[in-house]
Design a protein around this motif. Structure first.
Motif, PDB file in Angstrom:
ATOM      1  N   ALA A   1       0.851  -1.190   0.000  1.00  0.00           N
ATOM      2  CA  ALA A   1       0.000   0.000   0.000  1.00  0.00           C
ATOM      3  C   ALA A   1       0.884   1.236   0.000  1.00  0.00           C
ATOM      4  O   ALA A   1       1.968   1.228   0.577  1.00  0.00           O
ATOM      5  CB  ALA A   1      -0.901  -0.001   1.228  1.00  0.00           C
ATOM      6  N   LYS A   2       0.410   2.294  -0.658  1.00  0.00           N
ATOM      7  CA  LYS A   2       1.159   3.554  -0.607  1.00  0.00           C
ATOM      8  C   LYS A   2       0.656   4.292   0.621  1.00  0.00           C
ATOM      9  O   LYS A   2      -0.071   5.274   0.521  1.00  0.00           O
ATOM     10  CB  LYS A   2       0.917   4.353  -1.894  1.00  0.00           C
ATOM     11  CG  LYS A   2       2.165   4.382  -2.807  1.00  0.00           C
ATOM     12  CD  LYS A   2       1.917   5.120  -4.082  1.00  0.00           C
ATOM     13  CE  LYS A   2       3.130   5.906  -4.530  1.00  0.00           C
ATOM     14  NZ  LYS A   2       4.309   5.094  -4.831  1.00  0.00           N
ATOM     15  N   ASN A   3       1.025   3.772   1.784  1.00  0.00           N
ATOM     16  CA  ASN A   3       0.541   4.394   3.016  1.00  0.00           C
ATOM     17  C   ASN A   3       1.691   5.125   3.698  1.00  0.00           C
ATOM     18  O   ASN A   3       2.849   4.689   3.674  1.00  0.00           O
ATOM     19  CB  ASN A   3      -0.174   3.342   3.865  1.00  0.00           C
ATOM     20  CG  ASN A   3       0.670   2.770   4.951  1.00  0.00           C
ATOM     21  OD1 ASN A   3       0.856   3.395   5.991  1.00  0.00           O
ATOM     22  ND2 ASN A   3       1.198   1.583   4.725  1.00  0.00           N
TER      23      ASN A   3
ATOM     24  N   GLY B   1      14.967   1.965  -2.456  1.00  0.00           N
ATOM     25  CA  GLY B   1      14.407   3.241  -2.020  1.00  0.00           C
ATOM     26  C   GLY B   1      12.897   3.202  -2.182  1.00  0.00           C
ATOM     27  O   GLY B   1      12.231   2.311  -1.674  1.00  0.00           O
ATOM     28  N   THR B   2      12.347   4.164  -2.917  1.00  0.00           N
ATOM     29  CA  THR B   2      10.912   4.141  -3.206  1.00  0.00           C
ATOM     30  C   THR B   2      10.694   3.810  -4.679  1.00  0.00           C
ATOM     31  O   THR B   2       9.783   4.312  -5.319  1.00  0.00           O
ATOM     32  CB  THR B   2      10.247   5.484  -2.872  1.00  0.00           C
ATOM     33  OG1 THR B   2      10.920   6.503  -3.609  1.00  0.00           O
ATOM     34  CG2 THR B   2      10.351   5.793  -1.403  1.00  0.00           C
ATOM     35  N   MET B   3      11.558   2.953  -5.206  1.00  0.00           N
ATOM     36  CA  MET B   3      11.402   2.494  -6.588  1.00  0.00           C
ATOM     37  C   MET B   3      11.434   0.963  -6.627  1.00  0.00           C
ATOM     38  O   MET B   3      12.045   0.331  -5.765  1.00  0.00           O
ATOM     39  CB  MET B   3      12.538   3.039  -7.464  1.00  0.00           C
ATOM     40  CG  MET B   3      12.476   4.543  -7.675  1.00  0.00           C
ATOM     41  SD  MET B   3      13.694   5.095  -8.879  1.00  0.00           S
ATOM     42  CE  MET B   3      15.150   5.021  -7.885  1.00  0.00           C
TER      43      MET B   3
ATOM     44  N   ASP C   1       3.359  -2.370  -6.041  1.00  0.00           N
ATOM     45  CA  ASP C   1       3.117  -2.756  -7.442  1.00  0.00           C
ATOM     46  C   ASP C   1       3.224  -1.500  -8.318  1.00  0.00           C
ATOM     47  O   ASP C   1       2.225  -0.848  -8.637  1.00  0.00           O
ATOM     48  CB  ASP C   1       1.722  -3.390  -7.520  1.00  0.00           C
ATOM     49  CG  ASP C   1       1.342  -3.832  -8.921  1.00  0.00           C
ATOM     50  OD1 ASP C   1       2.154  -3.653  -9.861  1.00  0.00           O
ATOM     51  OD2 ASP C   1       0.229  -4.357  -9.074  1.00  0.00           O
ATOM     52  N   GLY C   2       4.437  -1.155  -8.706  1.00  0.00           N
ATOM     53  CA  GLY C   2       4.678   0.100  -9.414  1.00  0.00           C
ATOM     54  C   GLY C   2       4.133   0.072 -10.836  1.00  0.00           C
ATOM     55  O   GLY C   2       4.220  -0.927 -11.545  1.00  0.00           O
ATOM     56  N   ILE C   3       3.591   1.212 -11.246  1.00  0.00           N
ATOM     57  CA  ILE C   3       3.030   1.312 -12.597  1.00  0.00           C
ATOM     58  C   ILE C   3       4.156   1.467 -13.615  1.00  0.00           C
ATOM     59  O   ILE C   3       4.062   0.989 -14.745  1.00  0.00           O
ATOM     60  CB  ILE C   3       1.999   2.461 -12.628  1.00  0.00           C
ATOM     61  CG1 ILE C   3       0.824   2.074 -11.713  1.00  0.00           C
ATOM     62  CG2 ILE C   3       1.513   2.749 -14.046  1.00  0.00           C
ATOM     63  CD1 ILE C   3      -0.062   3.227 -11.311  1.00  0.00           C
ATOM     64  N   THR C   4       5.249   2.096 -13.202  1.00  0.00           N
ATOM     65  CA  THR C   4       6.410   2.170 -14.097  1.00  0.00           C
ATOM     66  C   THR C   4       6.986   0.767 -14.297  1.00  0.00           C
ATOM     67  O   THR C   4       7.321   0.380 -15.425  1.00  0.00           O
ATOM     68  CB  THR C   4       7.483   3.106 -13.515  1.00  0.00           C
ATOM     69  OG1 THR C   4       6.834   4.261 -12.977  1.00  0.00           O
ATOM     70  CG2 THR C   4       8.469   3.530 -14.577  1.00  0.00           C
TER      71      THR C   4
ATOM     72  N   VAL D   1      12.910   1.908 -10.934  1.00  0.00           N
ATOM     73  CA  VAL D   1      11.859   2.495 -11.782  1.00  0.00           C
ATOM     74  C   VAL D   1      10.725   3.032 -10.918  1.00  0.00           C
ATOM     75  O   VAL D   1      10.287   2.393  -9.966  1.00  0.00           O
ATOM     76  CB  VAL D   1      11.301   1.473 -12.818  1.00  0.00           C
ATOM     77  CG1 VAL D   1      12.385   0.991 -13.760  1.00  0.00           C
ATOM     78  CG2 VAL D   1      10.611   0.303 -12.150  1.00  0.00           C
ATOM     79  N   GLY D   2      10.277   4.242 -11.255  1.00  0.00           N
ATOM     80  CA  GLY D   2       9.173   4.871 -10.531  1.00  0.00           C
ATOM     81  C   GLY D   2       8.743   6.129 -11.262  1.00  0.00           C
ATOM     82  O   GLY D   2       9.458   6.607 -12.147  1.00  0.00           O
ATOM     83  N   THR D   3       7.595   6.668 -10.882  1.00  0.00           N
ATOM     84  CA  THR D   3       7.032   7.808 -11.599  1.00  0.00           C
ATOM     85  C   THR D   3       7.951   9.032 -11.595  1.00  0.00           C
ATOM     86  O   THR D   3       8.089   9.710 -12.610  1.00  0.00           O
ATOM     87  CB  THR D   3       5.674   8.184 -10.977  1.00  0.00           C
ATOM     88  OG1 THR D   3       4.774   7.105 -11.224  1.00  0.00           O
ATOM     89  CG2 THR D   3       5.103   9.453 -11.579  1.00  0.00           C
TER      90      THR D   3
HETATM   91  C1  LIG Z   1       5.296   4.713  -5.652  1.00  0.00           C
HETATM   92  C2  LIG Z   1       6.297   3.649  -5.355  1.00  0.00           C
HETATM   93  C3  LIG Z   1       6.930   2.892  -6.356  1.00  0.00           C
HETATM   94  C4  LIG Z   1       6.791   3.197  -7.829  1.00  0.00           C
HETATM   95  O1  LIG Z   1       5.500   3.158  -8.290  1.00  0.00           O
HETATM   96  P1  LIG Z   1       5.121   3.921  -9.646  1.00  0.00           P
HETATM   97  O2  LIG Z   1       3.692   3.641  -9.823  1.00  0.00           O
HETATM   98  O3  LIG Z   1       5.960   3.343 -10.711  1.00  0.00           O
HETATM   99  O4  LIG Z   1       5.442   5.362  -9.415  1.00  0.00           O
HETATM  100  C5  LIG Z   1       7.750   1.848  -5.977  1.00  0.00           C
HETATM  101  N1  LIG Z   1       7.977   1.574  -4.680  1.00  0.00           N
HETATM  102  C6  LIG Z   1       7.419   2.286  -3.691  1.00  0.00           C
HETATM  103  C7  LIG Z   1       7.697   1.918  -2.284  1.00  0.00           C
HETATM  104  C8  LIG Z   1       6.571   3.350  -4.004  1.00  0.00           C
HETATM  105  O5  LIG Z   1       6.039   4.075  -3.028  1.00  0.00           O
END
Ligand SMILES: *Cc1c(COP(=O)(O)O)cnc(C)c1O
Length: 356
Positions: free
Chosen positions: A194-196, A233-235, A256-259, A299-301
């Motif tokens: 979760a993005k909590n 990290g957060t990717m 579950d990253g969208i990138t 990878v991340g937004t």
């Molecule tokens: C937001 C996030 C991501 C990447 O998600 P995207 O949808 O690609 O931006 C990966 N890991 C964590 C812990 C995140 O918070």
């Protein structure tokens, strides 16, 4: 989609647009003129409002501040080659917001409020969407419990908001990361998927310790054995190992990253073999020393793709080979950019037009 809801719009009388210099903007510091605000009360979402960006009035007892019912999303809107604006995969963010909400015992946000809210807000602040290469309007939906009382239980009231900020190229120098084998980001059965907000708060101390040792980020490992890689990290983290794209399989402790999803889709389109499976630190270090690990990247937004140059493991820093111009991560980054800017075909239907 037809617009079904009525949004109360209170336009700003003091736009800050003219004092905004897009060439010198730091990520997340300058916000567009307006924000979306919707309150959940008496078991239902109330009329959505678009109002001037500004402070919220909160009780000091606001439950989210004490017990952490707070979630968010992150996505971008891109200026198109033809001048319009489009969001990248916003329905995926909507679904993930609701998955996060369900985990935190929070109400779901209806699709109309989320999607129509984004459209109306971005249309109103369209002039804030930058057009320079690599720039975008970063969109931050968020939700938190608003009850002003100290009982430990799910809040009855919630605030759902969306704020936006123009962002330039998110330049990351090649990352130095290190395996974290003491602290953990998330545990199986926890809320790591979760993005909590609490996930990020708990990661700050271990990240700061790594930064004091000269690393940019951590490579998080599983909570039970500290052997298997989770994220960086957060990717999300991906590897080119031999001729395959390898990444940790999703679990309750991985976001579950969208990138990530998009890069895996491109790799499959291109005929690359993709492996989503447990990836141990040992496997990566062995492949690295044997010259079989060609690329590692987050990878991340925010950054889209951030190449990893150094991996620290048990006190030793291992250097990755330089990333050639035709490396997978570079091609994937360029392909995503072209789709997002409307310069390439969008075979997966990822782009969602906001303005014509
Ligand atoms: C937001 C996030 C991501 C990447 O998600 P995207 O949808 O690609 O931006 C990966 N890991 C964590 C812990 C995140 O918070």
């Amino acid at each position: 989609m037809t617009d079904l809801l009525t949004f109360t719009v209170e336009p700003t009388t003091a736009s800050r647009l003219t004092s905004f210099d897009p060439s010198r903007v730091e990520f997340g510091k300058v916000f567009a003129d307006h924000m979306l605000a919707v309150e959940y009360r008496d078991g239902d979402w109330q009329g959505p409002r678009i109002v001037p960006y500004g402070p919220l009035a909160l009780s000091p007892a606001t439950s989210a501040l004490h017990y952490g019912q707070a979630i968010f999303e992150g996505m971008k809107a891109y200026r198109q080659a033809d001048g319009g604006v489009a969001l990248f995969r916003p329905l995926d963010n909507w679904r993930r917001l609701n998955a996060s909400a369900a985990r935190m015992a929070m109400p779901e946000v209806p699709e109309e409020i989320f999607m129509q809210g984004l459209r109306e807000l971005i249309r109103l602040d369209e002039a804030w969407v930058p057009g320079a290469a690599g720039s975008a309007l970063y969109v931050r939906p968020f939700m938190f419990g608003t009850d002003g009382l100290l009982g430990v239980r799910p809040s009855d009231g919630y605030h759902f908001g969306v704020i936006t900020c123009p962002v330039g190229v998110y330049y990351t120098q090649p990352l130095r990361v290190r395996f974290e084998q003491h602290y953990v980001r998330a545990v199986a059965g926890g809320a790591g998927y979760a993005k909590n907000a609490g996930n990020y708060g708990a990661a700050m101390l271990p990240t700061r310790l790594a930064q004091q040792q000269g690393y940019h980020q951590l490579l998080w490992t599983d909570a039970s054995e500290h052997q298997f890689i989770e994220e960086s990290g957060t990717m999300n983290v991906l590897f080119i190992l031999d001729d395959r794209l390898v990444t940790p399989a999703l679990s309750t402790s991985i976001l579950d990253g969208i990138t990530r999803r998009s890069v895996l889709a491109l790799a499959r389109d291109w005929g690359l073999s993709v492996e989503e499976r447990p990836v141990s630190g040992l496997e990566i270090i062995e492949a690295l020393t044997a010259g079989r690990l060609h690329e590692a990247f987050g990878v991340g937004t925010a950054a889209t793709i951030a190449p990893i140059a150094v991996i620290g493991h048990e006190g030793h820093d291992y250097e990755l080979p330089a990333v050639p111009a035709d490396a997978f991560s570079r091609r994937a980054g360029a392909a995503l950019d072209a789709i997002r800017n409307g310069q390439a075909l969008d075979p997966h239907g990822w782009m969602h037009r906001v303005t014509e």
